[in-house]
Design an enzyme around this catalytic site. Structure first.
Site, PDB file in Angstrom:
ATOM      1  N   PRO A  80       9.620   0.858 -15.666  1.00 38.33           N
ATOM      2  CA  PRO A  80      10.094   0.389 -14.358  1.00 38.33           C
ATOM      3  C   PRO A  80      10.202   1.510 -13.341  1.00 38.33           C
ATOM      4  CG  PRO A  80      11.913   0.449 -15.923  1.00 38.33           C
ATOM      5  CD  PRO A  80      10.689   0.826 -16.677  1.00 38.33           C
ATOM      6  N   THR A  81      10.083   1.167 -12.083  1.00 37.95           N
ATOM      7  CA  THR A  81      10.336   2.071 -10.969  1.00 37.95           C
ATOM      8  C   THR A  81      11.845   2.229 -10.823  1.00 37.95           C
ATOM      9  OG1 THR A  81       9.691   2.496  -8.682  1.00 37.95           O
ATOM     10  CG2 THR A  81      10.452   0.269  -9.183  1.00 37.95           C
TER      11      THR A  81
ATOM     12  N   TYR B 197      14.507  13.819 -19.614  1.00 39.07           N
ATOM     13  CA  TYR B 197      14.493  12.347 -19.699  1.00 39.07           C
ATOM     14  C   TYR B 197      13.056  11.841 -19.800  1.00 39.07           C
ATOM     15  CZ  TYR B 197      15.651   7.531 -18.317  1.00 39.07           C
ATOM     16  OH  TYR B 197      15.788   6.162 -18.263  1.00 39.07           O
TER      17      TYR B 197
ATOM     18  N   LEU C 130      15.591   1.640 -10.188  1.00 35.84           N
ATOM     19  CA  LEU C 130      16.301   0.368 -10.297  1.00 35.84           C
ATOM     20  C   LEU C 130      17.665   0.429  -9.618  1.00 35.84           C
ATOM     21  CD1 LEU C 130      15.556  -0.143 -14.080  1.00 35.84           C
ATOM     22  CD2 LEU C 130      14.420  -1.316 -12.183  1.00 35.84           C
TER      23      LEU C 130
ATOM     24  N   SER D  66      10.646   4.799 -17.758  1.00 30.92           N
ATOM     25  CA  SER D  66      10.940   4.991 -16.334  1.00 30.92           C
ATOM     26  C   SER D  66       9.714   5.587 -15.655  1.00 30.92           C
ATOM     27  CB  SER D  66      12.122   5.953 -16.197  1.00 30.92           C
ATOM     28  OG  SER D  66      12.147   6.491 -14.898  1.00 30.92           O
ATOM     29  N   SER D  67       9.633   5.383 -14.345  1.00 32.07           N
ATOM     30  CA  SER D  67       8.479   5.910 -13.597  1.00 32.07           C
ATOM     31  C   SER D  67       8.506   7.434 -13.524  1.00 32.07           C
ATOM     32  CB  SER D  67       8.485   5.337 -12.170  1.00 32.07           C
ATOM     33  OG  SER D  67       9.708   5.676 -11.527  1.00 32.07           O
ATOM     34  N   CYS D  68       9.609   8.058 -13.949  1.00 32.26           N
ATOM     35  CA  CYS D  68       9.661   9.525 -13.884  1.00 32.26           C
ATOM     36  C   CYS D  68       8.824  10.165 -14.982  1.00 32.26           C
ATOM     37  CB  CYS D  68      11.098  10.033 -13.962  1.00 32.26           C
ATOM     38  SG  CYS D  68      11.761   9.968 -15.608  1.00 32.26           S
TER      39      CYS D  68
ATOM     40  N   LYS E 125      11.237   9.735 -22.859  1.00 29.76           N
ATOM     41  CA  LYS E 125      10.667   8.406 -22.604  1.00 29.76           C
ATOM     42  C   LYS E 125       9.175   8.375 -22.958  1.00 29.76           C
ATOM     43  CE  LYS E 125      14.305   6.144 -21.444  1.00 29.76           C
ATOM     44  NZ  LYS E 125      14.789   5.070 -22.347  1.00 29.76           N
TER      45      LYS E 125
ATOM     46  N   HIS F  83      22.684   7.042  -9.415  1.00 31.45           N
ATOM     47  CA  HIS F  83      21.429   7.059  -8.657  1.00 31.45           C
ATOM     48  C   HIS F  83      21.755   6.875  -7.180  1.00 31.45           C
ATOM     49  CE1 HIS F  83      19.753   6.078 -12.697  1.00 31.45           C
ATOM     50  NE2 HIS F  83      18.797   6.877 -12.273  1.00 31.45           N
TER      51      HIS F  83
HETATM   52  O1  GFB Z   1      18.230   8.065  -7.303  1.00 32.42           O
HETATM   53  P1  GFB Z   1      17.980   9.506  -7.568  1.00 32.42           P
HETATM   54  O2  GFB Z   1      19.086  10.310  -8.138  1.00 32.42           O
HETATM   55  O3  GFB Z   1      16.740   9.518  -8.557  1.00 32.42           O
HETATM   56  O4  GFB Z   1      17.507  10.260  -6.218  1.00 32.42           O
HETATM   57  P2  GFB Z   1      15.285  10.144  -8.605  1.00 32.42           P
HETATM   58  C1  GFB Z   1      16.537   9.676  -5.412  1.00 32.42           C
HETATM   59  C2  GFB Z   1      16.468  10.459  -4.109  1.00 32.42           C
HETATM   60  O5  GFB Z   1      17.662  10.149  -3.357  1.00 32.42           O
HETATM   61  C3  GFB Z   1      16.458  11.983  -4.284  1.00 32.42           C
HETATM   62  C4  GFB Z   1      18.228  11.348  -2.871  1.00 32.42           C
HETATM   63  O6  GFB Z   1      15.566  12.539  -3.337  1.00 32.42           O
HETATM   64  C5  GFB Z   1      17.892  12.366  -3.940  1.00 32.42           C
HETATM   65  O7  GFB Z   1      17.990  13.684  -3.397  1.00 32.42           O
HETATM   66  N1  GFB Z   1      19.670  11.185  -2.650  1.00 32.42           N
HETATM   67  C6  GFB Z   1      20.268  11.231  -1.449  1.00 32.42           C
HETATM   68  C7  GFB Z   1      20.599  10.965  -3.596  1.00 32.42           C
HETATM   69  N2  GFB Z   1      21.607  11.094  -1.574  1.00 32.42           N
HETATM   70  C8  GFB Z   1      21.838  10.923  -2.915  1.00 32.42           C
HETATM   71  C9  GFB Z   1      23.023  10.738  -3.666  1.00 32.42           C
HETATM   72  O8  GFB Z   1      24.155  10.705  -3.142  1.00 32.42           O
HETATM   73  N3  GFB Z   1      22.890  10.580  -5.009  1.00 32.42           N
HETATM   74  C10 GFB Z   1      21.657  10.600  -5.621  1.00 32.42           C
HETATM   75  N4  GFB Z   1      21.594  10.412  -6.955  1.00 32.42           N
HETATM   76  N5  GFB Z   1      20.487  10.816  -4.942  1.00 32.42           N
HETATM   77  C11 GFB Z   1      15.760   9.753 -11.122  1.00 32.42           C
HETATM   78  C12 GFB Z   1      15.652  10.517 -12.406  1.00 32.42           C
HETATM   79  O9  GFB Z   1      15.195  10.577 -10.121  1.00 32.42           O
HETATM   80  O10 GFB Z   1      15.007   8.533 -11.158  1.00 32.42           O
HETATM   81  C13 GFB Z   1      16.081   9.629 -13.560  1.00 32.42           C
HETATM   82  O11 GFB Z   1      16.453  11.672 -12.326  1.00 32.42           O
HETATM   83  C14 GFB Z   1      15.357   8.300 -13.516  1.00 32.42           C
HETATM   84  O12 GFB Z   1      15.783  10.268 -14.759  1.00 32.42           O
HETATM   85  C15 GFB Z   1      15.480   7.653 -12.172  1.00 32.42           C
HETATM   86  O13 GFB Z   1      14.013   8.491 -13.821  1.00 32.42           O
HETATM   87  C16 GFB Z   1      14.699   6.373 -12.115  1.00 32.42           C
HETATM   88  O14 GFB Z   1      14.341   9.042  -8.312  1.00 32.42           O
HETATM   89  O15 GFB Z   1      15.138  11.372  -7.822  1.00 32.42           O
END
Ligand code: GFB
Length: 311
Positions: free
Chosen positions: A165-166, A138, A168, A109-111, A142, A181
């Site tokens: 991947p970025t 995580y 998804l 993952s891109s993280c 990875k 997500h």
């Molecule tokens: O998709 P997300 O949880 O993944 O959050 P990350 C992306 C952005 O969306 C963050 C905002 O800035 C969140 O604060 N956001 C806004 C929300 N509303 C929401 C919501 O209702 N739910 C969620 N989930 N986010 C993940 C990593 O980070 O990226 C994983 O934690 C993985 O391990 C994934 O690498 C690809 O991009 O922040």
């Protein structure tokens, strides 16, 4: 070289990415695809994993199995995200070495990249700075996985490659209200607000972070492309170059769903990494580019959500 009769194991075939790879392989005529549900095979269990490989002897392996989740899930279940993903990577990669798998593709993952890496993020920026705290577990698991692939190539001559991947989204995503997500979370929240006439929808964080998004079926195609064409050290970024702020994304999803109420940002929730746009030049120069633009992908995803959960 992989062919239509090769015995291909798709680890994690019930998840969004694994099911996209399974769907793509099936549609392209691959006739010998091996799968096992989480109930049938716990990949965090080394003996069970080794016994499975001993019995089945797959020739090609896609490692799409992982414990995944959004920012809140990663920031809550820190130990599970580190331990379970470490075990899955170690068990599947070592079992593939022990049983002479011809080629393995490991998905990260891109993280994995530093929180403040220069953008767009090149593969060589790995381990050049501190990780984002919310998903450090995580990310470390990875990074260990991609390093296992490279060190098994070095010491044992294994043809194991890694794709990074970025963010998804797509068909068969996880819509858990807290653990998902951002895209599935907001599709569900806007949809529920629309049908229940809730006056406002909360979006986590400030809305200012930027995220790049790739449709899972595009990633599946990239994984099969790499399984055919990439046989070297190093991990390969898989992105779309399509980047939006979370505020812009919320508006896009609000319009796709057709919600007419207000959107409010909850600053008590974490923003995570300010930006994570990957540089996909390496993959693009090999001859692959994504096809599904974000708006179209959001429509497809919402239709999939309605089909599965609309009632
Ligand atoms: O998709 P997300 O949880 O993944 O959050 P990350 C992306 C952005 O969306 C963050 C905002 O800035 C969140 O604060 N956001 C806004 C929300 N509303 C929401 C919501 O209702 N739910 C969620 N989930 N986010 C993940 C990593 O980070 O990226 C994983 O934690 C993985 O391990 C994934 O690498 C690809 O991009 O922040």
């Amino acid at each position: 070289m992989i062919n239509k009769d090769s015995k291909i194991y798709v680890a994690g075939h019930t998840g969004m990415v694994g099911s996209a790879i399974f769907r793509k392989l099936t549609n392209e005529g691959y006739r010998n695809i091996l799968t096992a549900t989480h109930k049938e095979l716990d990949l965090t269990n080394q003996k069970a994993t080794f016994d499975f490989f001993e019995k089945e002897k797959p020739e090609f392996v896609f490692v799409a199995a992982a414990k995944v989740g959004g920012i809140l899930a990663n920031n809550t279940y820190k130990a599970q995200f580190l331990y379970e993903n470490l075990m899955i990577a170690s068990n599947v990669i070592h079992a593939s070495y022990l049983h002479n798998v011809k080629k393995l593709l490991f998905l990260g993952s891109s993280c994995i990249y530093p929180k403040f890496a220069p953008q767009p993020i090149k593969e060589e920026y790995l381990l050049t700075g501190e990780l984002e705290a919310t998903n450090e577990g995580y990310a470390i698991a990875k990074i260990a996985g991609l390093k296992l692939c490279d060190t098994y190539r070095f010491q044992y001559g294994c043809n194991f490659i890694s794709a990074m991947p970025t963010n998804l989204y797509g068909i068969n995503d996880n819509y858990h209200p807290e653990h998902s997500h951002v895209i599935p979370a907001l599709i569900r929240r806007f949809h529920e607000a629309k049908i229940k006439n809730i006056p406002e929808v909360i979006v986590w964080g400030s809305g200012t972070p930027k995220r790049e998004f790739l449709f899972a079926d595009d990633l599946a195609e990239a994984c099969i492309f790499l399984m055919h064409h990439y046989n070297d050290y190093g991990w390969i970024n898989v992105g779309s170059g399509e980047e939006v702020t979370i505020k812009e994304l919320a508006t896009l999803i609000q319009n796709v769903v057709g919600y007419k109420g207000n959107v409010v940002f909850d600053n008590t929730k974490p923003d995570g990494t300010p930006r994570k746009l990957v540089d996909s030049t390496k993959l693009n120069s090999l001859g692959w580019k994504h096809k599904i633009p974000l708006k179209e992908g959001l429509h497809i995803t919402y239709q999939d959500f309605l089909k599965k959960y609309g009632s």
